[in-house]
Design an enzyme around this catalytic site. Structure first.
Site, PDB file in Angstrom:
ATOM      1  N   GLN A   1      -0.942   7.943   4.080  1.00  0.00           N
ATOM      2  CA  GLN A   1      -0.131   7.648   2.897  1.00  0.00           C
ATOM      3  C   GLN A   1      -0.470   8.565   1.725  1.00  0.00           C
ATOM      4  O   GLN A   1       0.403   8.889   0.916  1.00  0.00           O
ATOM      5  CB  GLN A   1      -0.308   6.181   2.494  1.00  0.00           C
ATOM      6  CG  GLN A   1       0.283   5.211   3.504  1.00  0.00           C
ATOM      7  CD  GLN A   1      -0.082   3.764   3.219  1.00  0.00           C
ATOM      8  OE1 GLN A   1      -1.008   3.481   2.457  1.00  0.00           O
ATOM      9  NE2 GLN A   1       0.643   2.849   3.839  1.00  0.00           N
TER      10      GLN A   1
ATOM     11  N   GLY B   1       0.812  -1.210   0.000  1.00  0.00           N
ATOM     12  CA  GLY B   1       0.000   0.000   0.000  1.00  0.00           C
ATOM     13  C   GLY B   1       0.844   1.257   0.000  1.00  0.00           C
ATOM     14  O   GLY B   1       0.502   2.257  -0.651  1.00  0.00           O
TER      15      GLY B   1
ATOM     16  N   ARG C   1      -8.162  -6.298   9.931  1.00  0.00           N
ATOM     17  CA  ARG C   1      -7.425  -6.766  11.107  1.00  0.00           C
ATOM     18  C   ARG C   1      -8.275  -6.898  12.349  1.00  0.00           C
ATOM     19  O   ARG C   1      -7.969  -7.722  13.229  1.00  0.00           O
ATOM     20  CB  ARG C   1      -6.206  -5.866  11.363  1.00  0.00           C
ATOM     21  CG  ARG C   1      -5.092  -6.118  10.362  1.00  0.00           C
ATOM     22  CD  ARG C   1      -3.876  -5.268  10.607  1.00  0.00           C
ATOM     23  NE  ARG C   1      -2.821  -5.620   9.650  1.00  0.00           N
ATOM     24  CZ  ARG C   1      -1.813  -4.824   9.322  1.00  0.00           C
ATOM     25  NH1 ARG C   1      -1.715  -3.625   9.881  1.00  0.00           N
ATOM     26  NH2 ARG C   1      -0.898  -5.217   8.448  1.00  0.00           N
TER      27      ARG C   1
ATOM     28  N   ASP D   1      -1.142  -0.086  13.206  1.00  0.00           N
ATOM     29  CA  ASP D   1      -0.381  -1.304  12.927  1.00  0.00           C
ATOM     30  C   ASP D   1      -0.084  -2.111  14.186  1.00  0.00           C
ATOM     31  O   ASP D   1       0.288  -3.287  14.105  1.00  0.00           O
ATOM     32  CB  ASP D   1       0.939  -0.967  12.221  1.00  0.00           C
ATOM     33  CG  ASP D   1       0.732  -0.617  10.752  1.00  0.00           C
ATOM     34  OD1 ASP D   1      -0.355  -0.918  10.220  1.00  0.00           O
ATOM     35  OD2 ASP D   1       1.652  -0.044  10.137  1.00  0.00           O
TER      36      ASP D   1
END
Length: 445
Positions: free
Chosen positions: A184, A111, A355, A324
């Protein structure tokens, strides 16, 4: 499909933490955009980093791969960007030659590679075709599509998914993006907009999440000679016609990877993590505070971070700035006394896997008490888990988190699709074994 079977056993010893994948991406891109030669030291050639290197080479940089380092010559790419072609692309979008030419860029499952490099690659004259694999094909690019629409940039997708074909380049101006989807997109613009022939502003329209990743971006850009004005993460003012300066850069150790071995230490044993910068700007450095708040024993001795066996207690963990970390802190919660609540975790659903669902499902298989909510997890801790068979969901962080959970299982733990760790930490199982972990590996037909 590769699988591993892990025998429950405490981990002890010293492990060198691999370099930060986030910083590797950023340093490689900045070096490739600079004029001259750069040495990037302490590089781990994971699948994601290989994807970024290959695209920068395809765009014109020369990259020589050495053990643990890269020699990057960005003159070809620099010349391309600084001889008027950046500006000419906008004027020549509909030329006959441009209609015929295209360049295909394969991001694999990364990604960061995709979102960082879309604005940079758009400087090319040719049409750009971005491709990907696995879950990346479906991961959102909506913030870029909205900008394309506003600037009348031609693009096509497969129902919003990859492959993405772009025929046009950004014009300087005002760029509005949400701050709660992924940092990002902002990083991609921060890299590309200084190369345009005019000034730009990035306006963040919601609360900024993952601020630590923006700090990493701004720090790397500054080291490579760029100047960007940050107005409290709500607005970034970017002068055009800037140039990247070549320099050498050493990548520091990755706190998001260290999190797994710090967790291993407090769950049962003593693990020393080497090559971590305690002054780091990495947002995932907060793992040290999270573990300490749960009662974990972590100390810094001669620059080495040591985690020792501890009696952990449940707590509330906000992962809005460190999504994360969700898989490994969920494992810690499952093995802590009392209740752990992991909140503000909705963005974890749009990672390599969903997740929230993945870690709740796999921990439940081995006896954990996990309640999955829309943007949180409620976990009732237990002293032990039972072991059994779990799946990584083709997600490197799920695979590594479950490997650490094996330490406190009463029976062997088998992880299916265990090879997912190659995405970010190819030597994870070797390091696990070096600390005393007992692993059998095999490939299933």
């Amino acid at each position: 499909m590769k699988s591993v079977m892990i025998q429950p056993f405490s981990l002890n010893g010293k492990v060198k933490i691999p370099p930060s994948k986030s910083l590797c991406h950023r340093a490689i891109i900045a070096a490739a955009l600079s004029q001259g030669e750069c040495q990037i030291q302490n590089v781990n050639m994971s699948e994601d980093i290989i994807a970024t290197c290959e695209i920068m080479e395809k765009l014109g940089a020369k990259i020589e791969k050495n053990p643990n380092s890269l020699h990057i010559n960005g003159e070809g790419l620099y010349d391309f960007f600084h001889k008027g072609i950046v500006n000419n692309k906008i004027e020549n979008n509909n030329s006959e030659n441009n209609e015929a030419a295209s360049i295909e860029l394969e991001c694999n499952e990364s990604g960061s590679t995709l979102r960082f490099l879309i604005p940079i690659a758009m400087h090319r004259v040719e049409k750009i075709v971005f491709k990907g694999r696995g879950k990346l094909v479906e991961r959102t690019l909506k913030p870029y599509y909205e900008i394309f629409d506003k600037q009348n940039i031609k693009y096509t997708t497969d129902r919003g998914f990859l492959p993405l074909t772009i025929d046009g380049g950004f014009k300087p101006g005002i760029f509005e993006l949400r701050g709660d989807v992924s940092s990002q997109f902002i990083t991609g613009l921060l890299y590309a907009l200084p190369l345009l022939n005019g000034d730009s502003i990035i306006k963040v329209t919601t609360k900024m999440e993952s601020i630590g990743y923006i700090d990493l971006t701004l720090d790397v850009l500054s080291k490579f000679g760029l100047s960007i004005e940050n107005n409290n993460y709500r607005e970034f003012k970017i002068s055009g016609n800037q140039s990247y300066e070549n320099r050498d850069y050493r990548v520091e150790g990755d706190f998001s990877q260290a999190a797994f071995y710090l967790a291993a230490g407090v769950l049962g044993g003593e693990v020393q993590c080497v090559d971590l910068n305690m002054e780091s700007l990495q947002g995932d450095r907060v793992i040290v505070d999270i573990i300490r708040n749960m009662g974990g024993k972590i100390s810094l001795v001669d620059g080495i971070l040591k985690a020792s066996k501890s009696n952990l207690k449940g707590t509330i963990i906000d992962v809005s700035q460190c999504p994360d970390l969700l898989p490994i802190v969920a494992v810690l919660g499952a093995l802590s006394a009392g209740t752990t609540e992991i909140i503000n975790a909705s963005r974890a659903r749009i990672k390599e896997s969903d997740r929230l669902k993945a870690i709740a499902t796999e921990l439940s298989k081995i006896g954990a008490e996990v309640i999955e909510r829309e943007d949180s997890l409620m976990i009732h801790g237990k002293p032990w888990l039972k072991g059994g068979v779990v799946n990584s969901w083709n997600d490197h962080r799920i695979a590594m988190a479950m490997a650490i959970a094996s330490i406190k299982c009463t029976e062997n733990l088998t992880i299916q699709d265990s090879g997912a760790v190659k995405k970010s930490y190819p030597n994870f199982y070797e390091d696990f074994k070096s600390l005393g972990g007992k692993i059998n590996e095999w490939t299933m037909g």
